[in-house]
Enzyme design. Structure first.
Site, PDB file in Angstrom:
ATOM      1  N   HIS A  39      -1.916  29.870  37.568  1.00 32.51           N
ATOM      2  CA  HIS A  39      -1.256  29.115  36.571  1.00 32.51           C
ATOM      3  C   HIS A  39      -0.585  29.026  35.258  1.00 32.51           C
ATOM      4  CE1 HIS A  39      -3.169  25.844  36.689  1.00 32.51           C
ATOM      5  NE2 HIS A  39      -2.946  25.426  38.172  1.00 32.51           N
ATOM      6  N   HIS A  88      -3.990  27.488  33.995  1.00 32.77           N
ATOM      7  CA  HIS A  88      -5.159  28.249  33.435  1.00 32.77           C
ATOM      8  C   HIS A  88      -5.097  29.016  32.121  1.00 32.77           C
ATOM      9  CE1 HIS A  88      -5.766  28.046  37.779  1.00 32.77           C
ATOM     10  NE2 HIS A  88      -6.471  28.155  37.310  1.00 32.77           N
ATOM     11  N   GLY A 120      -9.912  21.671  32.047  1.00 33.52           N
ATOM     12  CA  GLY A 120      -8.439  21.102  32.036  1.00 33.52           C
ATOM     13  C   GLY A 120      -8.789  19.743  32.559  1.00 33.52           C
ATOM     14  N   LYS A 154      -6.762  18.154  33.820  1.00 35.72           N
ATOM     15  CA  LYS A 154      -6.325  18.053  35.190  1.00 35.72           C
ATOM     16  C   LYS A 154      -7.514  17.003  36.180  1.00 35.72           C
ATOM     17  CE  LYS A 154      -4.604  19.011  39.074  1.00 35.72           C
ATOM     18  NZ  LYS A 154      -5.481  19.393  39.771  1.00 35.72           N
TER      19      LYS A 154
END
Ligand code: PAF
EC number: 6.3.2.1
Length: 282
Positions: A38, A41, A151, A153
């Protein structure tokens, strides 16, 4: 930019390809993924392209980081769409091994870690970081990249792989990439695909609760009180909180209370059958 990435599946092909890159004096950046790519990435790949001349994206849904009741079998596998996205970005290569190539018969090694791997995710997914460290260690050894993009995240994972590269002298510089968010603040994740429309509308509460907690800490609230308030806000929306915690932003150790200590707020919660994680700096 559109140019088809080379797809390699075996370690032998990968090594031949990366040797060819190195003989051109190109630096290599690896972007480890489990596919279902997504925009988050894509941000990793773009950042990798800024630091290195050649970018290799690995796509491997790693069985060893999933627990027996977790979503390994239903994890989205979307190779053709991933290939198109990476072609549009101009990634140089995709390394897509199968499980037998990654873990041949008789495979008996596991990298277990403490330090940044302690607590948080490990309290709820005890297998997770051994699985991640083992596969990332293998990817680093196989690809021998100069850089690897991860990431923010998955903040605890970012700190774990940074420690792994240092501790095992793998020589890979970890490049952190900020979290990509939907306009309403939800952090992009391949697992967002599991959310129903109703759940999707509620999901940003994790981010908004973390943002309020960060503001409250900056305004003088104790990190423990601010984290508890965020957990209450998330619970009030019907999620089941695994943790909301304030930790030292670099080591992820519990806070010592020292003046000026860098703080990261991290959270994980279940929304129906989907586990969501997020984090922010204070
Ligand atoms: O973040 C992920 O997608 C995975 O944990 C990783 C780093 C690719 C290891 O399997």
């Amino acid at each position: 930019m559109t140019s088809k990435p080379v797809v390699v599946e075996t370690v032998r092909e990968l090594k031949a390809l990366t040797s060819a890159f190195r003989s051109e004096k190109a630096r290599i950046a690896l972007v480890p993924t489990m596919g279902a790519l997504h925009a988050g990435h894509m941000a990793l790949v773009r950042r990798a392209q800024e630091v290195a001349e050649k970018v290799v994206v690995s796509i491997f849904v790693n069985p060893t980081q999933f627990g027996p009741t977790e979503d390994f079998s239903r994890y989205p596998r979307t190779f053709d769409a991933d290939f198109e996205k990476l072609s549009e970005l101009g990634a140089d290569a995709i390394y897509a091994p199968d499980a037998a190539e990654m873990y041949p018969r008789g495979f008996s090694t596991r990298i277990t870690m403490s330090g940044p791997a302690d607590g948080l995710e490990s309290d709820f997914r005890p297998q997770f970081f051994a699985g991640v460290a083992t596969v990332v260690g293998k990817l680093f050894i196989r690809c021998a990249p100069d850089f690897a993009a991860f990431g923010e995240k998955d903040y605890q994972q970012l700190k774990v792989v940074t420690r792994l590269s240092k501790d095992l002298d793998l020589g890979v510089e970890i490049v952190p990439v900020p979290t990509t968010r939907e306009p309403d603040g939800l952090a992009l994740s391949s697992r967002n695909a599991y959310l129903s429309a109703e759940e999707r509308a509620i999901a940003p509460v994790i981010y908004t609760a973390l943002k309020s907690a960060a503001l409250n800490i900056r305004g003088g609230a104790t990190p423990v009180d601010a984290a508890q308030k965020a957990a209450d806000t998330i619970t009030a929306k019907g999620l089941k909180v695994d943790y909301v915690a304030a930790r030292h932003a670099e080591t992820l150790a519990p806070l010592s209370g020292a003046e000026g200590e860098p703080i990261r707020l991290l959270a994980a919660a279940w929304l129906g059958g989907t586990r969501l994680i997020d984090n922010i700096g204070v």
